[in-house]
Design a protein around this motif. Sequence first.
Motif, mmCIF file in Angstrom:
data_model
loop_
_atom_site.group_PDB
_atom_site.id
_atom_site.type_symbol
_atom_site.label_atom_id
_atom_site.label_comp_id
_atom_site.label_asym_id
_atom_site.label_seq_id
_atom_site.Cartn_x
_atom_site.Cartn_y
_atom_site.Cartn_z
ATOM 1 N N LEU A 446 0.833 -1.193 0.000
ATOM 2 C CA LEU A 446 0.000 0.000 0.000
ATOM 3 C C LEU A 446 0.870 1.246 0.000
ATOM 4 N N ALA A 447 0.293 2.346 -0.471
ATOM 5 C CA ALA A 447 1.051 3.589 -0.607
ATOM 6 C C ALA A 447 0.319 4.733 0.084
ATOM 7 N N LEU A 448 1.058 5.494 0.891
ATOM 8 C CA LEU A 448 0.565 6.762 1.428
ATOM 9 C C LEU A 448 0.872 7.847 0.407
ATOM 10 N N GLU A 449 -0.112 8.696 0.108
ATOM 11 C CA GLU A 449 0.080 9.735 -0.906
ATOM 12 C C GLU A 449 -0.844 10.896 -0.648
ATOM 13 N N ASP A 450 -0.511 12.036 -1.255
ATOM 14 C CA ASP A 450 -1.386 13.197 -1.211
ATOM 15 C C ASP A 450 -2.576 12.954 -2.117
ATOM 16 N N ASN A 451 -3.758 13.009 -1.548
ATOM 17 C CA ASN A 451 -4.986 12.813 -2.311
ATOM 18 C C ASN A 451 -5.116 13.919 -3.358
ATOM 19 N N GLY A 452 -5.490 13.548 -4.574
ATOM 20 C CA GLY A 452 -5.631 14.526 -5.650
ATOM 21 C C GLY A 452 -4.393 14.690 -6.508
ATOM 22 N N PHE A 453 -3.339 13.913 -6.214
ATOM 23 C CA PHE A 453 -2.098 13.941 -6.988
ATOM 24 C C PHE A 453 -1.772 12.520 -7.429
ATOM 25 N N ALA A 454 -1.129 12.378 -8.590
ATOM 26 C CA ALA A 454 -0.823 11.036 -9.089
ATOM 27 C C ALA A 454 0.360 11.070 -10.038
ATOM 28 N N ASN A 455 1.102 9.986 -10.036
ATOM 29 C CA ASN A 455 2.160 9.740 -11.021
ATOM 30 C C ASN A 455 1.605 8.722 -12.004
ATOM 31 N N ILE A 456 1.234 9.168 -13.196
ATOM 32 C CA ILE A 456 0.599 8.283 -14.174
ATOM 33 C C ILE A 456 1.552 7.857 -15.280
ATOM 34 N N GLY A 457 2.838 8.154 -15.119
ATOM 35 C CA GLY A 457 3.815 7.696 -16.105
ATOM 36 C C GLY A 457 3.865 8.510 -17.371
ATOM 37 N N VAL A 458 3.569 9.804 -17.290
ATOM 38 C CA VAL A 458 3.681 10.663 -18.468
ATOM 39 C C VAL A 458 5.134 10.768 -18.912
ATOM 40 N N ARG A 459 6.038 10.987 -17.942
ATOM 41 C CA ARG A 459 7.464 11.057 -18.187
ATOM 42 C C ARG A 459 8.187 10.378 -17.027
ATOM 43 N N PRO A 460 9.448 10.013 -17.208
ATOM 44 C CA PRO A 460 10.198 9.446 -16.085
ATOM 45 C C PRO A 460 10.241 10.421 -14.909
ATOM 46 N N THR A 461 10.118 9.901 -13.714
ATOM 47 C CA THR A 461 10.075 10.733 -12.519
ATOM 48 C C THR A 461 11.307 11.620 -12.406
ATOM 49 N N SER A 462 12.458 11.137 -12.864
ATOM 50 C CA SER A 462 13.692 11.918 -12.739
ATOM 51 C C SER A 462 13.659 13.205 -13.557
#
Length: 645
Positions: A446-462
């Motif tokens: 499971l992941a703790l995260e800020d609600n309303g934000f997401a990493n959907i893989g548009v670009r590499p996180t770096s």
Amino acid sequence: MKPLADVGTPKVNNLGDFLKPGAAARGAAIQLGKAFFWDVQAGSDGQACASCHFHAGADSRARNQLSPGLKNVDPALRAVFDDTASSGLTGGPDYTLVAADFPFHQLADPLNNDFGTRTVTFDTDDVTSSMGVFLASFTGIGAPLLDAGTPFVDAIFNLGNPAASSIADNVRRVEPRNTPTMINAVFNHSNFWDGRAHNQFNGTSPIGPLDVNARIWVNEGAPGAAPLQVAVSIPSSSLASQAVGPPRSDLEMSFLDRPFPLIGRKLLALTPLGQQLVHPQDGVLGALSNAPAKGIDTTYTALIQAAFQDRYWNGGYVGAFTQMEANFSLFWGLAVQMYETTLVSDVTPFDAFMAGNDQALTPQQLRGLLVFLNRGDESPPAVNNAIAGAGVPIGVGNCAACHSGSELTGAAFSSLGKGTGNLELIEIEASAQLASGVLVPNPTVLALEDNGFANIGVRPTSEDRGRGADGDFPFPLSFTRQALAGLGFLLPPGADLPCTLGTGGTCPPGTIVQADGLFKIPGLRNVELTGPYFHNGGQATLTQVVEFYTRQGDFGDRNLPDTAGEMANIQLTAGDTAPLVAFLLSLTDERVRQEQAPFDHPEIFVPDGGTFANEQARIRVPAVGAGGRPAAGLPALGPFLGLAP
């Protein structure tokens, strides 16, 4: 869901501590905010807020809109422009984008959701965004359209050979992220892609309580008495926090190191909108219009005095500045917020359907809505088949998992409240994992995260750490990381951890934190008109966006473990594309397309590329009144590059 008209805009509980009582003061504040927003005199060289928000609240320009990877964690890559996809033409400064340049990540099969078998035919980390000012150091107030400044060679935004670059070859600087629309942004708890425009406005800067030195000036004595510095926190005011950022940004509206009090001194001495025509039927400013002459028949001083309580402007000097100048960021932020609060697009076919008009959506749009809402386990296949007809099941879009509520974004107050009224700013969700090359849910992590934000893989996180770019701010931006670090004095109501980590904690073993590469989930209303899409502006059409989701994103594999678990639940096929696009078209408010009130506006001239020595003629966006473009004999707004959705 319900019609957006039934969702009230967030209330600023202590607004009465700043505005004078009564409708007249609120009206003056809205007039002030609209004038601020559209006034090209506000920028260092003819840039207004509206210079990047003139087309359905977004930016439709194609020339000189590319930015390199300015947010890359690798400094060596931040100034590197790539070639473009269109026949290998060199991109970079002053390039004009064409349809063939999109998407920025191209596959031989754009629907292939197996990360292990994809063939990439083109890729770039460049960003489509909005051009701002030419690079210069601010030296003082200048003419209405040009502050005094000392230009110098821009090492990034320059057409010359790096070894022989000159100031003459500078082009306008371009922001590192795509420009989102400000229409309906009032519903967002936080603003900007990374959410740094804090819900609690501190009166001076975007980051709210993270700026521990933020103060405004208040006169508690007789007129002319010495004001005192006071810390303020104005909730439900992320639009105000957002508004005070661009006027001082050297990538947007300002020469380097221009202080807000001097922006105030400049504008207080000028006729509001003095370089622009204001339509006499403008829904907010029409009664003040000087048409056929330019500007409006009032002053910024008069509007501030009519809107704001005397104690914020009637005191003595603060150093070299009047109190009104010293508090100009407070007036700017709250007034622009008051104006943007009126920009709610709630008259759409989708809203009519949600209000009970069963004929408001076409059969194809209805099918698209069902795909949008389908979360797999909540829609039995038999029901899907019956609705779809011909025994063709409806795909699992899982779109509403993130684009929830009437605002169609999980970043909105109502979605964060989940119907209870109590905000849930931090959530715990299943993460994603790879299985046979495909993203699938990982319920054991499971992941703790800020609600309303997401990493959907548009670009590499770096390439852009987004919400997790902790080094760019005095404290972490992420509420989750603030809470885990014990920074409770920074946290707004609702930012409570659902469980605790560590030995003896209440979170399930192996729980992770997701913050890096997370971006605010945008609303989808008027999305037909607001391309290009995503934080990098890398998709030109809605079809390209739907194809992106059909293949479960572009970098979900590389971005693990920060990839949003919601991406793993998507199961779409090529047959779902047209219905989903059709549904998204039902989210367009015709008043936005036609620029009818409240979306009418003054005239503005926006840059169109060229160099410091040879800038192209600006694009004139004509003034329209409450009747919008039809009344002015102008064509309706269209999508980015005129492309079919």
